[in-house]
Design a protein around this motif. Structure first.
Motif, PDB file in Angstrom:
ATOM      1  N   THR A  39       8.493   9.889  45.379  1.00 43.16           N
ATOM      2  CA  THR A  39       7.938   9.755  44.031  1.00 43.16           C
ATOM      3  C   THR A  39       6.808  10.756  43.736  1.00 43.16           C
ATOM      4  OG1 THR A  39       8.507   7.429  44.237  1.00 43.16           O
ATOM      5  CG2 THR A  39       7.237   8.066  42.286  1.00 43.16           C
ATOM      6  N   PRO A  40       5.824  10.943  44.617  1.00 41.92           N
ATOM      7  CA  PRO A  40       4.737  11.869  44.251  1.00 41.92           C
ATOM      8  C   PRO A  40       5.044  13.355  44.427  1.00 41.92           C
ATOM      9  CG  PRO A  40       4.135  10.591  46.215  1.00 41.92           C
ATOM     10  CD  PRO A  40       5.539  10.227  45.867  1.00 41.92           C
ATOM     11  N   GLU A  41       6.239  13.695  44.880  1.00 39.94           N
ATOM     12  CA  GLU A  41       6.526  15.124  45.114  1.00 39.94           C
ATOM     13  C   GLU A  41       6.344  15.969  43.845  1.00 39.94           C
ATOM     14  OE1 GLU A  41      10.277  15.862  47.015  1.00 39.94           O
ATOM     15  OE2 GLU A  41       9.779  14.589  48.735  1.00 39.94           O
ATOM     16  N   GLY A  42       6.838  15.462  42.717  1.00 38.79           N
ATOM     17  CA  GLY A  42       6.732  16.202  41.452  1.00 38.79           C
ATOM     18  C   GLY A  42       5.287  16.335  40.995  1.00 38.79           C
ATOM     19  N   LEU A  43       4.519  15.306  41.261  1.00 40.54           N
ATOM     20  CA  LEU A  43       3.106  15.336  40.873  1.00 40.54           C
ATOM     21  C   LEU A  43       2.345  16.345  41.726  1.00 40.54           C
ATOM     22  CD1 LEU A  43       0.092  14.019  40.853  1.00 40.54           C
ATOM     23  CD2 LEU A  43       1.205  11.997  41.685  1.00 40.54           C
ATOM     24  N   TYR A  44       2.675  16.437  43.038  1.00 36.87           N
ATOM     25  CA  TYR A  44       2.036  17.449  43.872  1.00 36.87           C
ATOM     26  C   TYR A  44       2.437  18.855  43.406  1.00 36.87           C
ATOM     27  CZ  TYR A  44       0.623  13.653  47.007  1.00 36.87           C
ATOM     28  OH  TYR A  44       0.061  12.510  47.522  1.00 36.87           O
ATOM     29  N   ALA A  45       3.695  19.012  43.016  1.00 35.12           N
ATOM     30  CA  ALA A  45       4.137  20.324  42.512  1.00 35.12           C
ATOM     31  C   ALA A  45       3.337  20.700  41.260  1.00 35.12           C
ATOM     32  CB  ALA A  45       5.630  20.293  42.209  1.00 35.12           C
ATOM     33  N   GLU A  46       3.054  19.719  40.423  1.00 38.53           N
ATOM     34  CA  GLU A  46       2.247  19.947  39.214  1.00 38.53           C
ATOM     35  C   GLU A  46       0.823  20.364  39.583  1.00 38.53           C
ATOM     36  OE1 GLU A  46       2.380  19.992  35.797  1.00 38.53           O
ATOM     37  OE2 GLU A  46       4.512  20.133  36.227  1.00 38.53           O
ATOM     38  N   LEU A  47       0.254  19.710  40.588  1.00 36.39           N
ATOM     39  CA  LEU A  47      -1.116  20.057  40.998  1.00 36.39           C
ATOM     40  C   LEU A  47      -1.166  21.477  41.563  1.00 36.39           C
ATOM     41  CD1 LEU A  47      -2.391  16.729  42.640  1.00 36.39           C
ATOM     42  CD2 LEU A  47      -2.997  17.646  40.389  1.00 36.39           C
ATOM     43  N   VAL A  48      -0.131  21.852  42.317  1.00 37.55           N
ATOM     44  CA  VAL A  48      -0.070  23.214  42.859  1.00 37.55           C
ATOM     45  C   VAL A  48      -0.013  24.223  41.706  1.00 37.55           C
ATOM     46  CG1 VAL A  48       1.365  24.830  44.177  1.00 37.55           C
ATOM     47  CG2 VAL A  48       0.995  22.504  45.049  1.00 37.55           C
ATOM     48  N   LYS A  49       0.798  23.871  40.707  1.00 36.91           N
ATOM     49  CA  LYS A  49       0.929  24.745  39.537  1.00 36.91           C
ATOM     50  C   LYS A  49      -0.428  24.921  38.844  1.00 36.91           C
ATOM     51  CE  LYS A  49       3.657  24.425  35.483  1.00 36.91           C
ATOM     52  NZ  LYS A  49       4.560  23.503  34.810  1.00 36.91           N
TER      53      LYS A  49
END
Ligand code: GLP
Length: 241
Positions: A39-49
């Motif tokens: 579940t949090p994978e997409g949110l971590y990708a957003e933070l990296v962005k």
């Protein structure tokens, strides 16, 4: 509990990343409690962005992960430590010495859990704890039980969790049978909670967590009592509410 219903997984990830990014901008030395799972994978990708494109600064942030499999070393590909490196820590400017995951390689469960609890206390406490939700209502690895756990402890994983998590291993036999996890008390001590849930397969448990009785049989139901909890749930996960 404040509930934000997002359109889909991407929308959920962006809305949750907004909340974390705002905290990091307002309080650069904040303490983030982090979670693993799909579940949090997409949110971590957003933070990296946001780190790459907007310079969101993690240089003073400290992090504490919820849990770790007992018996897996930091560099094991299925360890949660490895997961965090892969999805977040390797891609932003957080200092390695400021990131914390329970030490799954320490076979002395009491020592590992006590040390972890002590380092959370030393940090001044978690400002925001990110959580995913297990199909049986677990948070961290706090499985359904007769009472709520308090501090970081060693738990026996339920058969359903072993099966659910076996998708990331070669077979269910390889999934560790135990884990070190922050307790429900540790989680509830965070100043703010951010729960992210996605997918129709979580719809029934989402309903139990948000609107059912508060009971250790549904560990996440305790979040109804947290004074500052936000849930970002996509429409599919909210579909039974
Ligand atoms: C694991 C983790 C939990 C996580 C849960 C749900 O068991 N220990 O912290 O929330 O799985 O994972 P997913 O988001 O992949 O459904």
């Amino acid at each position: 509990m404040e509930i934000i219903v997002a359109k889909d997984y991407q929308d959920m990830s962006e809305a949750a990343a907004d909340i974390i990014a705002e905290l990091v901008s307002e309080k650069p030395g904040c303490v983030l409690g982090l979670a693993t799972g799909s579940t949090p994978e997409g949110l971590y990708a957003e933070l990296v962005k946001r780190y790459e494109e907007e310079g969101l600064d993690f240089s003073r942030v400290a992090t504490f992960n919820l849990d770790e499999y007992r018996g897996l070393s930091h560099d094991h590909e299925q360890s949660y430590h490895y997961f965090m490196q892969k999805h977040l820590f390797d891609h932003v400017n957080v200092r390695p010495e400021n990131t914390h995951v329970p030490n799954g390689a320490n076979p002395d469960a009491e020592a590992a859990c006590d040390a972890y609890e002590a380092s959370i206390a030393l940090s001044g406490g978690v400002d925001l704890q990110l959580l995913g939700l297990g199909h049986n209502g677990h948070i961290g690895f706090n499985e359904p039980a007769d009472e709520f756990t308090k501090e970081t402890n060693c738990v026996d994983l339920t058969e359903s969790t072993i099966q659910a998590n076996s998708r990331l291993f070669n077979s269910a036999d390889e999934v560790p049978r135990q884990a070190y996890t922050m307790g429900i008390g540790t989680i509830m001590a965070a100043k703010q909670i951010l729960l992210v849930v996605s997918g129709e397969d979580k719809a029934q448990i989402v309903r139990d967590v948000f609107f059912g009785p508060v009971t250790p049989k549904v560990p996440a139901s305790i979040l109804q009592f947290h004074p500052n909890a936000i849930a970002v749930v996509d429409e599919a996960a909210f579909s039974a509410c």
